[in-house]
Write a protein that holds these residues in place. Structure first.
Motif, PDB file in Angstrom:
ATOM      1  N   ILE A 177       0.803  -1.233   0.000  1.00 20.04           N
ATOM      2  CA  ILE A 177       0.000   0.000   0.000  1.00 20.04           C
ATOM      3  C   ILE A 177       0.836   1.283   0.000  1.00 20.04           C
ATOM      4  CG2 ILE A 177      -1.822  -1.205   1.272  1.00 20.04           C
ATOM      5  CD1 ILE A 177      -1.198   0.642   3.667  1.00 20.04           C
TER       6      ILE A 177
ATOM      7  N   THR B  55     -11.744   7.333   1.246  1.00 20.52           N
ATOM      8  CA  THR B  55     -11.687   7.228   2.700  1.00 20.52           C
ATOM      9  C   THR B  55     -13.051   7.399   3.349  1.00 20.52           C
ATOM     10  OG1 THR B  55     -11.239   9.584   3.017  1.00 20.52           O
ATOM     11  CG2 THR B  55      -9.345   8.136   2.715  1.00 20.52           C
TER      12      THR B  55
ATOM     13  N   SER C 167      -0.185  -7.310   8.264  1.00 19.12           N
ATOM     14  CA  SER C 167      -1.320  -6.741   8.994  1.00 19.12           C
ATOM     15  C   SER C 167      -1.925  -7.791   9.914  1.00 19.12           C
ATOM     16  CB  SER C 167      -2.387  -6.255   8.011  1.00 19.12           C
ATOM     17  OG  SER C 167      -3.099  -7.359   7.453  1.00 19.12           O
TER      18      SER C 167
ATOM     19  N   HIS D 248      -4.524   3.252   9.230  1.00 19.25           N
ATOM     20  CA  HIS D 248      -3.425   3.359   8.261  1.00 19.25           C
ATOM     21  C   HIS D 248      -2.127   3.702   8.997  1.00 19.25           C
ATOM     22  CE1 HIS D 248      -1.087   4.829   4.827  1.00 19.25           C
ATOM     23  NE2 HIS D 248      -1.977   4.258   4.041  1.00 19.25           N
TER      24      HIS D 248
ATOM     25  N   SER E 180      -8.553   5.350   8.492  1.00 17.66           N
ATOM     26  CA  SER E 180      -8.578   3.900   8.389  1.00 17.66           C
ATOM     27  C   SER E 180      -8.326   3.489   6.940  1.00 17.66           C
ATOM     28  CB  SER E 180      -9.925   3.356   8.870  1.00 17.66           C
ATOM     29  OG  SER E 180     -10.989   3.912   8.109  1.00 17.66           O
ATOM     30  N   LEU E 181      -8.159   2.210   6.723  1.00 15.43           N
ATOM     31  CA  LEU E 181      -7.849   1.701   5.389  1.00 15.43           C
ATOM     32  C   LEU E 181      -9.040   1.837   4.449  1.00 15.43           C
ATOM     33  CD1 LEU E 181      -6.025  -1.632   6.312  1.00 15.43           C
ATOM     34  CD2 LEU E 181      -4.975   0.574   5.777  1.00 15.43           C
TER      35      LEU E 181
ATOM     36  N   GLU F 220      -7.156  -0.823  -0.199  1.00  8.51           N
ATOM     37  CA  GLU F 220      -6.017  -1.175   0.652  1.00  8.51           C
ATOM     38  C   GLU F 220      -6.279  -2.487   1.381  1.00  8.51           C
ATOM     39  OE1 GLU F 220      -4.302   3.316   1.626  1.00  8.51           O
ATOM     40  OE2 GLU F 220      -5.997   2.512   2.769  1.00  8.51           O
TER      41      GLU F 220
END
Length: 503
Positions: free
Chosen positions: A275, A367, A426, A442, A450-451, A455
């Motif tokens: 990412i 996002t 992760s 993130h 957040s992802l 991602e």
């Protein structure tokens, strides 16, 4: 002529297992193609049908697909453009719920026609729903008044899988489930031992084979069936149970070494490897105007408060000062479309798996919006993880960043805010990511978010051209409920090697 195997995918979700097996089937050697996928959720069925349709083009996906993706327009009506291929996909993917009265008979009739419709044999893949076995699910169930495990039908959905094994008698099967299945108990007994016995005795009988454990001993232990995805080139510490069965009339694998070889250091992948190259985005802002100026003000207010606080360790305060001096909150957009490949230099095979050179836009990279307080917590947590190499526990937060939750001090949510540390795989991507982003922060503190769906999809190793139908919440849910396709590819190669030369 190579042997041909038809794949039957049960509890298919968005198709993670099927994607890996299909890819392995297109490689040289034994041919493996999906003949039937069964899934109950309507959105997942749409995703599965689209992917089935796309895979039917042996020379690459059709140009209208890339035109739609690269222009950001909606997908065309495939039934009009390619009626035969689309009808085949609709026939392959069925929206059915295993366990409902009458459904098994309907599936059995389809299975019989499916088996007659191609030469060779079949492979059964899939995993029954895991809510009854997962630790989180068992915790929720324990809090329900009058809950009786023996009366929870979800504990016994695996029997639908066994019933189809009895009817189909495939050459091999792969059943996946959560690690909690090993420790789950019903009626005082271990449910997993019951599952293994039923699988072993299904149909014409099966030899159960662990994938990632040594087979030197004749005694197979429950934990031998655990596969750790991060040991096999997946950038995620996802530990799951995989039970492989080889029909007794076929030759079982020889040798004692693990069938699924552990990846070397050069093949390992972490969060940043998939990412880091993606366009930088700021988090969204809820409960007030969502514009960059307002977002910047809130981020800087949080940063100043951390820098001035005596509750915060000196190294974290100093790091926040450096971050602010380097240009905190420089990401301005909430979404990006410019396509950038993963760039996983240390994992070239994964890089090739994810990459699609025909893409000009990256999908689903937008996002979420977060409340101002969570922006501060995300900023602090990501910076803490960057400096300490681990995500902070709730006790590591200063009082002014503590969430106002009634159960805050219960100890049950000590890791409520979890950063996906850039230099490590992760944590397990689960369907909980569809609810909020607290467990999936993130690693870049300056983005304070957040992802995104894409991602998370990369951590799950879905190819960048994999289209998830539905709204963003439904997309997150599909990604979290899947088997990593890159891991499925490696498992499929093992199955292909075992049964491809058997007669």
């Amino acid at each position: 002529m190579s042997r041909q195997f038809g794949i039957i995918d049960l509890f298919a979700g968005p198709g993670g297992l099927g994607e890996g097996f299909s890819a392995a089937g297109r490689e040289t050697g034994t041919s493996m193609k999906i003949r039937l996928s069964i899934e109950k959720e309507a959105t997942e069925v749409r995703t599965l049908r689209l992917r089935s349709f796309l895979r039917s083009f042996e020379d690459g996906f059709p140009p209208p697909y890339y035109t739609a993706l690269n222009n950001g327009s909606g997908l065309p009506d495939w039934s009009t453009l390619y009626p035969v291929a689309w009808a085949r996909a609709e026939n392959e993917v069925r929206q059915l719920e295993l366990g409902r009265p009458g459904v098994f008979e309907e599936i059995a009739a389809v299975l019989d026609r499916t088996r007659e419709g191609h030469h060779g044999d079949t492979i059964l893949i899939g995993g029954p729903p895991c809510q009854a076995y997962s630790l989180a699910g068992r915790s929720r169930n324990a809090g329900k008044a009058g809950y009786v495990p023996e009366e929870d039908k979800r504990h016994f959905l695996y029997r639908e899988y066994v019933a189809i094994l009895n009817r189909l008698r495939p050459a091999a099967f792969v059943m996946e489930n959560v690690k909690g299945m090993i420790s789950s108990k019903v009626g005082g007994g271990d449910i997993f031992q019951r599952v293994l016995e039923d699988l072993r005795n299904a149909g014409d009988g099966y030899t159960l084979v662990p994938l990632a454990a040594s087979r030197e001993s004749a005694d197979i232990r429950a934990r031998d069936f655990i596969v750790r995805a991060d040991e096999h080139g997946v950038p995620q510490a996802r530990h799951r149970v995989f039970v492989v069965g080889i029909r007794n009339d076929l030759a079982p694998p020889s040798g004692a070494a693990p069938l699924l070889k552990i990846a070397g250091e050069a093949e390992r992948a972490d969060v940043w490897s998939v990412i880091a190259a993606m366009p930088r985005l700021r988090s969204g802002l809820s409960r007030r105007g969502d514009d960059h100026e307002s977002w910047q003000v809130i981020i800087h207010e949080h940063a100043d408060r951390v820098i001035a606080s005596t509750e915060v360790a000196a190294d974290i305060r100093a790091a926040m000062g450096r971050l602010k001096g380097e240009g905190l909150a420089t990401a301005t957009q909430r979404s990006a479309t410019r396509y950038v490949g993963p760039g996983a230099i240390q994992q070239a095979a994964l890089d090739r798996w994810l990459l699609d050179p025909f893409l000009e836009r990256i999908l689903d990279h937008e996002t979420r919006a977060h409340i101002p307080g969570d922006l501060g917590r995300y900023l602090y947590a990501a910076l803490f993880a960057q400096e300490r190499g681990k995500s902070p526990r709730l006790a590591d937060f200063p009082s002014f960043l503590m969430p106002e939750h009634r159960n805050r001090d219960s100890g049950k949510f000590a890791d409520r805010f979890r950063v996906q540390v850039g230099g490590r795989p992760s944590s397990t991507v689960t369907s909980h990511i569809s609810k909020d982003g607290h467990y999936f922060i993130h690693p870049d503190p300056s983005q304070a978010r957040s992802l995104t769906v894409r991602e998370a999809a990369r951590l799950q190793t879905f190819p960048d051209n994999y289209f998830f139908c539905g709204n963003r919440t439904q997309q997150y849910h599909q990604v979290g409920n899947a088997v990593p396709p890159f891991l499925a590819l490696k498992i499929a190669r093992v199955i292909r090697e075992i049964i491809g030369g058997s007669s």
